[in-house]
Design a protein around this motif. Structure first.
Motif, mmCIF file in Angstrom:
data_model
loop_
_atom_site.group_PDB
_atom_site.id
_atom_site.type_symbol
_atom_site.label_atom_id
_atom_site.label_comp_id
_atom_site.label_asym_id
_atom_site.label_seq_id
_atom_site.Cartn_x
_atom_site.Cartn_y
_atom_site.Cartn_z
ATOM 1 N N GLY A 1 0.805 -1.211 0.000
ATOM 2 C CA GLY A 1 0.000 0.000 0.000
ATOM 3 C C GLY A 1 0.840 1.262 0.000
ATOM 4 N N GLU A 2 0.163 2.400 -0.058
ATOM 5 C CA GLU A 2 0.841 3.696 -0.173
ATOM 6 C C GLU A 2 1.274 4.252 1.170
ATOM 7 O OE1 GLU A 2 0.349 7.946 -2.457
ATOM 8 O OE2 GLU A 2 -1.491 6.988 -1.775
ATOM 9 N N THR A 3 2.484 4.783 1.203
ATOM 10 C CA THR A 3 2.973 5.575 2.327
ATOM 11 C C THR A 3 3.321 6.959 1.798
ATOM 12 O OG1 THR A 3 3.795 3.696 3.590
ATOM 13 C CG2 THR A 3 4.836 5.807 4.035
ATOM 14 N N MET A 4 3.030 7.975 2.589
ATOM 15 C CA MET A 4 3.240 9.354 2.146
ATOM 16 C C MET A 4 4.151 10.111 3.105
ATOM 17 S SD MET A 4 -0.640 10.325 0.948
ATOM 18 C CE MET A 4 -1.324 9.611 2.427
ATOM 19 N N SER B 1 7.308 19.462 11.173
ATOM 20 C CA SER B 1 8.234 18.343 11.240
ATOM 21 C C SER B 1 7.872 17.365 10.134
ATOM 22 C CB SER B 1 8.141 17.634 12.600
ATOM 23 O OG SER B 1 8.505 18.503 13.640
ATOM 24 N N MET B 2 8.877 16.827 9.462
ATOM 25 C CA MET B 2 8.621 15.875 8.384
ATOM 26 C C MET B 2 8.735 14.449 8.916
ATOM 27 S SD MET B 2 10.405 15.509 4.605
ATOM 28 C CE MET B 2 11.763 14.428 5.080
ATOM 29 N N LYS B 3 7.684 13.680 8.695
ATOM 30 C CA LYS B 3 7.653 12.280 9.099
ATOM 31 C C LYS B 3 7.074 11.474 7.938
ATOM 32 C CE LYS B 3 6.929 13.726 13.880
ATOM 33 N NZ LYS B 3 6.076 13.634 15.094
ATOM 34 N N PHE B 4 6.718 10.221 8.196
ATOM 35 C CA PHE B 4 6.142 9.378 7.151
ATOM 36 C C PHE B 4 4.981 8.584 7.733
ATOM 37 C CE2 PHE B 4 10.636 9.973 6.309
ATOM 38 C CZ PHE B 4 10.583 10.560 5.056
ATOM 39 N N GLY B 5 3.958 8.367 6.917
ATOM 40 C CA GLY B 5 2.808 7.633 7.408
ATOM 41 C C GLY B 5 2.075 6.902 6.299
ATOM 42 N N GLY B 6 1.632 5.714 6.623
ATOM 43 C CA GLY B 6 0.844 4.899 5.709
ATOM 44 C C GLY B 6 0.417 3.651 6.455
ATOM 45 N N ARG C 1 7.693 -7.184 5.376
ATOM 46 C CA ARG C 1 8.034 -6.641 4.054
ATOM 47 C C ARG C 1 6.944 -5.673 3.622
ATOM 48 N NH1 ARG C 1 8.722 -11.377 0.621
ATOM 49 N NH2 ARG C 1 10.930 -11.257 1.244
ATOM 50 N N TRP C 2 7.352 -4.553 3.074
ATOM 51 C CA TRP C 2 6.414 -3.547 2.573
ATOM 52 C C TRP C 2 6.595 -3.403 1.068
ATOM 53 C CZ3 TRP C 2 8.069 1.779 1.330
ATOM 54 C CH2 TRP C 2 6.998 2.607 0.951
ATOM 55 N N ILE C 3 5.480 -3.525 0.333
ATOM 56 C CA ILE C 3 5.484 -3.390 -1.121
ATOM 57 C C ILE C 3 4.762 -2.102 -1.495
ATOM 58 C CG2 ILE C 3 4.785 -4.415 -3.311
ATOM 59 C CD1 ILE C 3 4.624 -7.126 -1.856
ATOM 60 N N SER C 4 5.380 -1.282 -2.340
ATOM 61 C CA SER C 4 4.732 -0.044 -2.764
ATOM 62 C C SER C 4 5.441 0.504 -3.993
ATOM 63 C CB SER C 4 4.759 0.977 -1.629
ATOM 64 O OG SER C 4 3.941 2.091 -1.936
ATOM 65 N N ARG C 5 5.015 1.691 -4.394
ATOM 66 C CA ARG C 5 5.672 2.445 -5.476
ATOM 67 C C ARG C 5 5.796 3.874 -4.998
ATOM 68 N NH1 ARG C 5 7.282 1.681 -10.520
ATOM 69 N NH2 ARG C 5 7.029 3.223 -12.173
ATOM 70 N N ILE C 6 6.981 4.426 -5.103
ATOM 71 C CA ILE C 6 7.223 5.791 -4.643
ATOM 72 C C ILE C 6 7.936 6.572 -5.731
ATOM 73 C CG2 ILE C 6 7.300 5.172 -2.199
ATOM 74 C CD1 ILE C 6 10.303 5.143 -2.330
ATOM 75 N N GLY C 7 7.912 7.891 -5.619
ATOM 76 C CA GLY C 7 8.531 8.723 -6.623
ATOM 77 C C GLY C 7 10.048 8.680 -6.562
ATOM 78 N N GLU C 8 10.655 8.996 -7.689
ATOM 79 C CA GLU C 8 12.116 9.165 -7.723
ATOM 80 C C GLU C 8 12.416 10.604 -7.333
ATOM 81 O OE1 GLU C 8 14.337 8.093 -11.174
ATOM 82 O OE2 GLU C 8 14.010 5.953 -10.886
ATOM 83 N N ASP C 9 12.140 10.905 -6.071
ATOM 84 C CA ASP C 9 12.327 12.264 -5.564
ATOM 85 C C ASP C 9 12.932 12.197 -4.168
ATOM 86 O OD1 ASP C 9 10.123 11.434 -3.996
ATOM 87 O OD2 ASP C 9 8.683 12.450 -5.308
ATOM 88 N N GLU C 10 13.217 13.349 -3.608
ATOM 89 C CA GLU C 10 13.851 13.402 -2.287
ATOM 90 C C GLU C 10 12.953 12.799 -1.207
ATOM 91 O OE1 GLU C 10 16.939 14.380 -1.221
ATOM 92 O OE2 GLU C 10 17.464 14.426 -3.347
ATOM 93 N N PHE C 11 11.648 13.023 -1.308
ATOM 94 C CA PHE C 11 10.729 12.438 -0.335
ATOM 95 C C PHE C 11 10.782 10.913 -0.405
ATOM 96 C CE2 PHE C 11 7.869 16.427 -0.665
ATOM 97 C CZ PHE C 11 8.600 17.050 0.330
ATOM 98 N N GLY C 12 10.845 10.377 -1.623
ATOM 99 C CA GLY C 12 10.945 8.935 -1.787
ATOM 100 C C GLY C 12 12.237 8.383 -1.218
ATOM 101 N N ASP C 13 13.335 9.110 -1.456
ATOM 102 C CA ASP C 13 14.628 8.682 -0.909
ATOM 103 C C ASP C 13 14.591 8.640 0.615
ATOM 104 O OD1 ASP C 13 15.650 8.535 -3.460
ATOM 105 O OD2 ASP C 13 16.657 10.486 -3.381
ATOM 106 N N MET D 1 11.966 8.459 2.593
ATOM 107 C CA MET D 1 11.019 7.447 3.052
ATOM 108 C C MET D 1 11.629 6.055 3.019
ATOM 109 S SD MET D 1 7.335 6.529 1.359
ATOM 110 C CE MET D 1 6.751 8.206 1.594
ATOM 111 N N LEU D 2 12.279 5.735 1.914
ATOM 112 C CA LEU D 2 12.884 4.417 1.769
ATOM 113 C C LEU D 2 13.959 4.208 2.835
ATOM 114 C CD1 LEU D 2 12.205 2.227 -0.291
ATOM 115 C CD2 LEU D 2 14.158 2.961 -1.633
#
Length: 318
Positions: A7-10, A28-33, A50-62, A64-65
């Motif tokens: 599922g999605e995490t943002m 404050s920057m955090k992550f949630g999903g 294990r978490w399966i998802s798709r995230i952007g090739e952007d700084e937020f994605g970096d 988060m991962l």
């Protein structure tokens, strides 16, 4: 692998002060999903997730991962999208007991997950597949991906655990939401609904009556979340039992409590607990999650969980 989630995490921005969001000046920057929250909660308790998802090739994605990987969660089946962004959302602590959430996830990378991107190897070795009603609400391609995940799980004897997590702003159409949520419930071995979600799906009724509606769909185990009252569990023989909740003097952030409950329940089952014992662990995890600001920040390790469940009341550890 113990549990696989999909599922999605943002990226989450939380204001550093209470009050209407319009007055916030620092965040404050955090992550949630929902799904990654469950995976993190399980990992902190020593389980393999294990978490399966798709995230952007952007700084937020970096970021988060890095964060989710750092929590010990397997992210090897997360894919990157060079054309779509990682979703973002904001929390608003408007006043005590009034928390609001604002999502900016339209056309996010996660909404463009497809069945083709999902590998059988990502799920076939898992004991449990944890899914929510958020993923199929994101897009038609996400529904197809989730359908494929369910098919892989059934072929390999992986138990399917479904949290309805109904988000009407995502669905738009209430009848469509009911149709898809009941459909996914009927494909699951265990369902973890909230009382209000069960009422949305089936109409008014006592918690016991609403639980029976899930059994009529073919669900073997139902664990209904009742907030501060705890949970109602119903097993294969429809033997219902109320499991008392844990007292929380002040709720700091209620978002993520249901995910913590799911992590606690799954952890208990993985440890060989009875349904009642697993639900009690889930109740404790849900209560602890509300005491800390953030979706995943309040998820405990085993030592903290044991102290809380055993009623340790020391205010200061020296």
């Amino acid at each position: 692998m113990d549990v696989v989630t999909i599922g999605e995490t943002m990226t989450l921005f939380t204001p550093n002060e209470e009050g209407p969001l319009r007055h916030a000046r620092s965040f404050s920057m955090k992550f949630g999903g929902a799904e990654s929250n469950v995976a993190i909660g399980l990992s902190r308790l020593g389980h393999k997730s294990r978490w399966i998802s798709r995230i952007g090739e952007d700084e937020f994605g970096d970021a988060m991962l890095s964060f989710i990987r750092g929590e010990g969660v397997d992210v090897s089946y997360v894919t990157r999208d060079p054309h779509s962004p990682t979703g973002v959302f904001f929390k608003e602590f408007r006043r005590l007991n009034d928390t609001r959430v604002y999502y900016y996830r339209k056309d996010s990378a996660a909404s463009k997950m497809t069945a083709d991107l999902l590998r059988e190897a990502a799920i076939e070795d898992a004991k449990y597949l944890h899914i929510t009603g958020i993923t199929p609400a994101l897009s038609k391609t996400c529904r197809l991906a989730l359908d494929k995940a369910i098919g892989i799980a059934k072929e390999n004897g992986t138990k399917i655990v479904f949290d309805p997590n109904i988000r009407l702003k995502l669905w738009g159409d209430k009848s469509e939401a009911r149709s898809f949520i009941t459909r996914y419930a009927s494909k699951s071995d265990m369902v973890l609904p909230g009382l209000s979600e069960a009422e949305f799906l089936f109409g008014e009724g006592s918690p016991e009556q609403l639980v029976d509606h899930f059994h009529e769909l073919g669900v073997e185990i139902v664990m209904m979340k009742l907030g501060k009252e705890g949970s109602l569990i119903s097993g294969p023989l429809s033997q219902k039992k109320h499991v008392k909740g844990f007292f929380v003097e002040r709720v700091v952030d209620p978002v993520g409590a249901g995910d913590a409950f799911a992590a606690g329940v799954l952890s208990g089952l993985l440890d060989g607990f009875s349904l009642e014992e697993a639900a009690r662990r889930g109740n404790a995890m849900g209560a602890m999650a509300t005491m800390v600001n953030g979706d995943a920040e309040g998820l405990p390790d085993r030592a903290d969980l044991a102290l809380f469940m055993n009623g340790n009341s020391d205010d200061v550890t020296r």
